[in-house]
Design a protein around this motif. Structure first.
Motif, mmCIF file in Angstrom:
data_model
loop_
_atom_site.group_PDB
_atom_site.id
_atom_site.type_symbol
_atom_site.label_atom_id
_atom_site.label_comp_id
_atom_site.label_asym_id
_atom_site.label_seq_id
_atom_site.Cartn_x
_atom_site.Cartn_y
_atom_site.Cartn_z
ATOM 1 N N THR A 137 28.431 44.145 36.840
ATOM 2 C CA THR A 137 29.420 44.384 37.885
ATOM 3 C C THR A 137 30.811 43.926 37.449
ATOM 4 O O THR A 137 31.806 44.638 37.645
ATOM 5 C CB THR A 137 29.006 43.654 39.176
ATOM 6 N N GLN A 138 30.904 42.746 36.851
ATOM 7 C CA GLN A 138 32.197 42.232 36.404
ATOM 8 C C GLN A 138 32.784 43.096 35.292
ATOM 9 O O GLN A 138 33.985 43.401 35.296
ATOM 10 C CB GLN A 138 32.043 40.794 35.932
ATOM 11 N N ALA A 160 29.113 50.698 25.543
ATOM 12 C CA ALA A 160 27.704 51.076 25.386
ATOM 13 C C ALA A 160 26.831 50.393 26.442
ATOM 14 O O ALA A 160 25.918 51.013 27.003
ATOM 15 C CB ALA A 160 27.227 50.718 23.980
ATOM 16 N N PHE A 161 27.127 49.117 26.717
ATOM 17 C CA PHE A 161 26.368 48.384 27.729
ATOM 18 C C PHE A 161 26.571 49.000 29.102
ATOM 19 O O PHE A 161 25.592 49.184 29.868
ATOM 20 C CB PHE A 161 26.800 46.923 27.731
ATOM 21 N N LEU A 162 27.827 49.332 29.457
ATOM 22 C CA LEU A 162 28.110 49.923 30.760
ATOM 23 C C LEU A 162 27.451 51.282 30.917
ATOM 24 O O LEU A 162 27.033 51.668 32.009
ATOM 25 C CB LEU A 162 29.621 50.043 30.966
ATOM 26 N N ALA A 163 27.348 52.034 29.812
ATOM 27 C CA ALA A 163 26.730 53.354 29.878
ATOM 28 C C ALA A 163 25.211 53.273 29.962
ATOM 29 O O ALA A 163 24.564 54.089 30.640
ATOM 30 C CB ALA A 163 27.152 54.180 28.664
ATOM 31 N N ALA A 164 24.611 52.270 29.288
ATOM 32 C CA ALA A 164 23.151 52.211 29.185
ATOM 33 C C ALA A 164 22.506 51.432 30.325
ATOM 34 O O ALA A 164 21.376 51.753 30.723
ATOM 35 C CB ALA A 164 22.754 51.584 27.850
ATOM 36 N N LYS A 333 39.682 35.765 38.110
ATOM 37 C CA LYS A 333 38.727 35.862 37.000
ATOM 38 C C LYS A 333 38.459 34.487 36.398
ATOM 39 O O LYS A 333 37.333 34.179 35.990
ATOM 40 C CB LYS A 333 39.263 36.813 35.939
ATOM 41 N N ARG A 334 39.474 33.618 36.354
ATOM 42 C CA ARG A 334 39.339 32.313 35.727
ATOM 43 C C ARG A 334 38.735 31.277 36.683
ATOM 44 O O ARG A 334 37.927 30.446 36.271
ATOM 45 C CB ARG A 334 40.708 31.832 35.248
ATOM 46 N N HIS A 335 39.108 31.325 37.974
ATOM 47 C CA HIS A 335 38.725 30.243 38.894
ATOM 48 C C HIS A 335 37.755 30.672 40.000
ATOM 49 O O HIS A 335 37.211 29.814 40.689
ATOM 50 C CB HIS A 335 39.976 29.645 39.550
ATOM 51 N N GLN A 336 37.558 31.957 40.236
ATOM 52 C CA GLN A 336 36.674 32.476 41.289
ATOM 53 C C GLN A 336 37.021 31.907 42.676
ATOM 54 O O GLN A 336 36.143 31.552 43.455
ATOM 55 C CB GLN A 336 35.183 32.198 40.982
ATOM 56 N N GLU A 346 35.782 36.835 44.452
ATOM 57 C CA GLU A 346 35.390 37.578 43.263
ATOM 58 C C GLU A 346 36.391 38.691 43.016
ATOM 59 O O GLU A 346 37.252 38.984 43.857
ATOM 60 C CB GLU A 346 33.975 38.151 43.421
ATOM 61 N N LEU A 347 36.261 39.328 41.842
ATOM 62 C CA LEU A 347 37.210 40.383 41.481
ATOM 63 C C LEU A 347 37.167 41.551 42.461
ATOM 64 O O LEU A 347 38.188 42.217 42.695
ATOM 65 C CB LEU A 347 36.931 40.873 40.057
ATOM 66 N N GLN A 348 35.991 41.825 43.031
ATOM 67 C CA GLN A 348 35.901 42.949 43.961
ATOM 68 C C GLN A 348 36.620 42.690 45.276
ATOM 69 O O GLN A 348 36.807 43.610 46.075
ATOM 70 C CB GLN A 348 34.436 43.303 44.243
#
Length: 358
Positions: A137-138, A160-164, A333-336, A346-348
């Protein structure tokens, strides 16, 4: 040999009476699945009420939950030959390849090899799956919104990770669904591939098991003449057992409360919830106690982080404060957490704002 005799020959001492129904095995799976989000929501409420004191619980929730789950499952595997949820539904684990193991009393616990395999499948596999889902997700959010550096080996690996991963996740879920269907049609003794990997299967508790549980002593009194190491080991075992017992008793009581929460948040009750929660807007969020030196700018067009006129405005959904998108992204991203209120973020939760020109 007729069909009935042939079936008896194949099943040995395993009978339909020992075999749990699909509803029982799925219900015990869903029990722990429902416990995790409930605890996560409680931790989030604590972290938002006092970020300075409880913020670390939200940041390390996965690890803390895994540690507590480890203690809980250790106790139940050792004393009941089953996990907490399995024991709750009157089930136990037996050796999948040794039919005589069905006669083993559940109070004796699992054999050492099966115990470690079961503990790994119950605790570590869900923990690793949760971490992979969060990493995916991140990385997907960063891939969608972040300003990327030039192409590199790491960047190609991420792509590749995001695609697979979606296909791997789909295969993982399909694997579990296939075993459940095979279990329904009595083609396998395992409703989950994790049980197969652990070398066990689930059966119903027998009357002998329940009577043995009733005879188990609550405490084991220390013997005289033991060494210091043995006393420390005994003390540590009792401490771990006490923590696990407290967790199990708490969860047993909480199960009924979780059923109420599921009803409360069901779709038919959404109109009731909206009518109860339609109140005036709340006051502004409280300033983060450990960050009082960060004063809000006097001008509303200035970013609280870089103290310059905001560019590419973005708001945090958890607090409502507006920053430069790049400033908000890098800080979260650094401190949440929100830099002003300290609320877990979170980033979302970063929402880009588009103002009409002119």
């Amino acid at each position: 040999m007729n069909m009935a005799e042939h079936g008896a020959h194949l099943t040995g001492v395993f009978t339909d009476e020992d075999r749990p129904s699909i509803f029982e095995v799925v219900a015990q799976d869903n029990l722990m699945t429902a416990v995790r989000p409930a605890l996560q929501h409680a931790v989030k409420v604590l972290a938002e009420s006092n970020p300075a004191r409880y913020g670390f619980l939200w940041h390390w929730f996965d690890e803390i939950y895994a540690a507590l789950d480890l203690l809980l499952q250790h106790r139940y595997l050792s004393l009941t030959s089953g996990s907490f949820s399995e024991n709750f539904y009157g089930l136990k684990r037996v050796n999948a390849w040794n039919k005589k193991d069905l006669m083993r009393l559940a109070s004796k616990g699992l054999p050492s090899k099966l115990y470690w395999k079961s503990l790994f499948m119950l605790v570590m596999v869900p923990y690793l799956k949760t971490k992979l889902d969060r990493i995916f997700t991140q990385m997907r959010e960063e891939d969608d919104y972040y300003i990327h550096l030039p192409e590199s080996h790491w960047k190609r690996f991420c792509k590749a990770f995001l695609a697979a991963y979606p296909f791997v996740n789909m295969a993982w879920e399909g694997w579990f669904l296939t075993y459940q269907l095979l279990y329904i049609f009595k083609k396998t003794y395992h409703h989950s591939p994790l049980l197969l990997l652990a070398g066990v299967r689930l059966v119903n508790l027998r009357g002998e098991d329940i009577r043995a549980f009733d005879k188990m002593p609550s405490f084991v009194y220390p013997q005289q003449g033991r060494s210091v190491a043995e006393k420390l080991k005994s003390f540590f075992s009792k401490a771990v057992g006490g923590i696990a017992l407290s967790l199990s008793n708490t969860l047993s009581i909480s199960v009924f409360f979780l059923q109420f929460l599921e009803w409360w948040y069901s779709s038919e009750n959404q109109d009731i919830i909206k009518s109860l929660t339609s109140h005036p807007a709340p006051p502004p969020p409280v300033h983060y106690e450990q960050n009082e030196t960060m004063a809000l700018p006097k001008l509303k067009t200035v970013c609280p982080l870089c103290h310059r006129t905001r560019t590419n405005d973005a708001a945090l959904a958890t607090s409502g404060y507006v920053f430069c998108y790049r400033c908000a992204f890098n800080y979260v991203k650094r401190h949440q957490r929100c830099p002003i209120t300290g609320y877990p973020t979170e980033l979302q939760h970063i929402v880009k704002l588009y103002c009409p020109e002119g």
